[in-house]
Scaffold this active site. Sequence first.
Site, short mmCIF file in Angstrom:
data_model
loop_
_atom_site.label_atom_id
_atom_site.label_comp_id
_atom_site.label_asym_id
_atom_site.label_seq_id
_atom_site.Cartn_x
_atom_site.Cartn_y
_atom_site.Cartn_z
N ARG A 89 0.86 -1.19 0.00
CA ARG A 89 0.00 0.00 0.00
C ARG A 89 0.89 1.24 0.00
O ARG A 89 1.68 1.43 0.93
CB ARG A 89 -0.91 -0.03 1.24
CG ARG A 89 -1.74 1.20 1.38
CD ARG A 89 -2.82 1.11 2.46
NE ARG A 89 -3.41 2.42 2.58
CZ ARG A 89 -3.32 3.20 3.66
NH1 ARG A 89 -2.75 2.76 4.77
NH2 ARG A 89 -3.84 4.40 3.65
N HIS A 135 -2.70 11.01 1.25
CA HIS A 135 -2.18 10.70 2.59
C HIS A 135 -1.50 11.97 3.11
O HIS A 135 -0.30 12.01 3.33
CB HIS A 135 -1.22 9.51 2.51
CG HIS A 135 -0.94 8.83 3.82
ND1 HIS A 135 -1.10 7.47 4.02
CD2 HIS A 135 -0.48 9.31 5.00
CE1 HIS A 135 -0.75 7.15 5.26
NE2 HIS A 135 -0.36 8.25 5.87
N GLU A 194 -7.24 8.29 6.67
CA GLU A 194 -7.47 8.80 8.02
C GLU A 194 -8.03 10.23 8.06
O GLU A 194 -7.34 11.18 8.46
CB GLU A 194 -6.19 8.72 8.85
CG GLU A 194 -5.68 7.30 9.01
CD GLU A 194 -4.46 7.19 9.92
OE1 GLU A 194 -3.93 8.23 10.37
OE2 GLU A 194 -4.03 6.06 10.19
N ASN A 228 -7.40 1.33 9.85
CA ASN A 228 -6.08 1.44 10.47
C ASN A 228 -6.27 1.31 11.97
O ASN A 228 -7.09 2.03 12.56
CB ASN A 228 -5.43 2.79 10.17
CG ASN A 228 -5.06 2.94 8.71
OD1 ASN A 228 -5.20 2.00 7.92
ND2 ASN A 228 -4.60 4.12 8.33
N TYR A 240 -4.28 0.88 15.81
CA TYR A 240 -3.04 0.88 16.61
C TYR A 240 -3.29 0.65 18.09
O TYR A 240 -2.49 0.01 18.77
CB TYR A 240 -2.31 2.22 16.44
CG TYR A 240 -1.73 2.37 15.06
CD1 TYR A 240 -0.46 1.91 14.77
CD2 TYR A 240 -2.48 2.96 14.03
CE1 TYR A 240 0.07 2.03 13.50
CE2 TYR A 240 -1.95 3.07 12.74
CZ TYR A 240 -0.67 2.60 12.49
OH TYR A 240 -0.15 2.70 11.23
N GLU A 263 -3.52 -0.61 8.04
CA GLU A 263 -2.31 -0.29 8.81
C GLU A 263 -2.43 -0.91 10.19
O GLU A 263 -3.50 -0.85 10.81
CB GLU A 263 -2.14 1.23 9.03
CG GLU A 263 -1.74 2.01 7.82
CD GLU A 263 -1.57 3.50 8.13
OE1 GLU A 263 -1.28 3.88 9.29
OE2 GLU A 263 -1.76 4.29 7.18
O1 IFM Z 1 2.72 7.15 10.33
C1 IFM Z 1 1.33 7.12 10.47
C2 IFM Z 1 0.65 7.00 9.13
O2 IFM Z 1 1.04 8.01 8.26
C3 IFM Z 1 -0.84 7.07 9.29
N1 IFM Z 1 -1.31 6.16 10.29
C4 IFM Z 1 -0.61 6.10 11.56
C5 IFM Z 1 0.87 5.97 11.33
C6 IFM Z 1 1.61 5.92 12.68
O3 IFM Z 1 1.38 7.07 13.41
#
Ligand code: IFM
Length: 468
Positions: A78, A122, A167, A297, A299, A357
């Site tokens: 990606r 992005h 995002e 995405n 985290y 992500e």
């Molecule tokens: O680095 C970023 C990415 O550009 C977008 N999503 C989160 C990642 C980590 O912060």
Amino acid sequence: MALATAFPPGFLWGAATSAWQIEGSPLADGAGPSIWHRFAHTPGRVADGSTGDLACDHWRRWPEDVQWMKRTGLTSYRLSVSWSRILPSGTGPVNQAGLDGYSRLIDALLAAGIAPMVTLYHWDLPAALDDRGGWLNRDIESWFADYASVLFDALGDRVPLWATINEPWVIVDGGYLHGTLAPGHRSAFEAPRAAHHVLLAHGAAVRAFRASRAGAAGVGKIGIVVNLEPKDAATDRPEDLAATARVDAQFNRHYLDALFLGRYPDELAEVYGMGWPAFDPADFARIGEPMDFVGVNYYSRGLTVDAPDVWPTRSKTVKNPAASYTDLDWEVYPEGLTRVLKWVRDRYTPLPLYVTENGCAMPESPVLPPGTARLEDLERVAYLRSHVAAVRDALASGVDVRGYFAWSLLDNLEWGHGFAKRFGLLHVDHATQVRTPKASASFLRALATTNGAAVDDASAGTPELPEA
Ligand code: IFM
């Protein structure tokens, strides 16, 4: 004997990057400046003063990086396209050299058996468009569709997966609400308007795709990428529960409610106060243009308490003493990934989902001792393993997940944090540009070559990467 896998045939195993974070050479080959070029060259904006002038030098070193992807066994990659490489002024004449650069990369990926997923935006808006109001100017709906059409026409025959926007929450929260990211504005009046225009631009790009040669012929799929994070109240005090609902609306529901339910969450009027505008109800049909998939995405999660002094959500995230944290102080909470995938399916849509992500920054040295052949990033392997297992749990409860992309292929420019936060499967020495594989690259290879069965194999991640 092959290990049993719970992942469907054709599941994609990939890694993700973005243009500004890795490419470098931001003004090469006829490109115009982006807002990130400007922002990073403004003293004090990026923590360590890093700029994207060199980044990972990927604009020049892409053939080597494709070899690394091959060695890592990726079945998909990606990437994002930098708008101002294609249209240096954001609108108007096309810069053929920029287009050719991406076209070559896509051909090389396909030749290596790696399916490209291309993100149109992005965060690196052409600076020339920021001068015209950027995301605050409603004309961006057509600017973005025109830019997207150039890419669909040039690359649509070869790109199986397109993502319009990466995002939306970060674009708005960092760029227009808190000002920590480009273009650095801080306004509760601007943020909801910028958000609305991001969503309108997404819808316009989906329509442009359907009207393009490839889209009309059914070649390729298109979706959006949202970042999601469960917001959990730290206590059951009514104040904490209300704060959690506010921040959940502002972070998670703002974009998906508009896309799939045709409205904004009620809490947003409370969050933005006088800044909250009256929106034309007809806009939601333009925003909710039917798409083919949703990228998620993931985290971390946000353990939330009421915080009357915190503007504008009056909430803040607190630490969980029982949890471990990454180098960005993000709680490691794999079950949250299962939760958000199920939540998208249950609240919004049965469309296919991709984990576009997932990964972690871990404290790693910028320079490796001479002769280091591999970095043993075992904490990252554990992080990836637990999150891939969480995807498997979502599949087991019937969620249609089609792929998993680790963030990120390379240690890169983590926006306002500069080079200090390392997410890569490959270590990058930013002085020499030498790439050194980490154990996590071997782990991803094991996942890709067993279609996920290696998630249960404690030794996956041990073998060195093969030569290209
Ligand atoms: O680095 C970023 C990415 O550009 C977008 N999503 C989160 C990642 C980590 O912060």
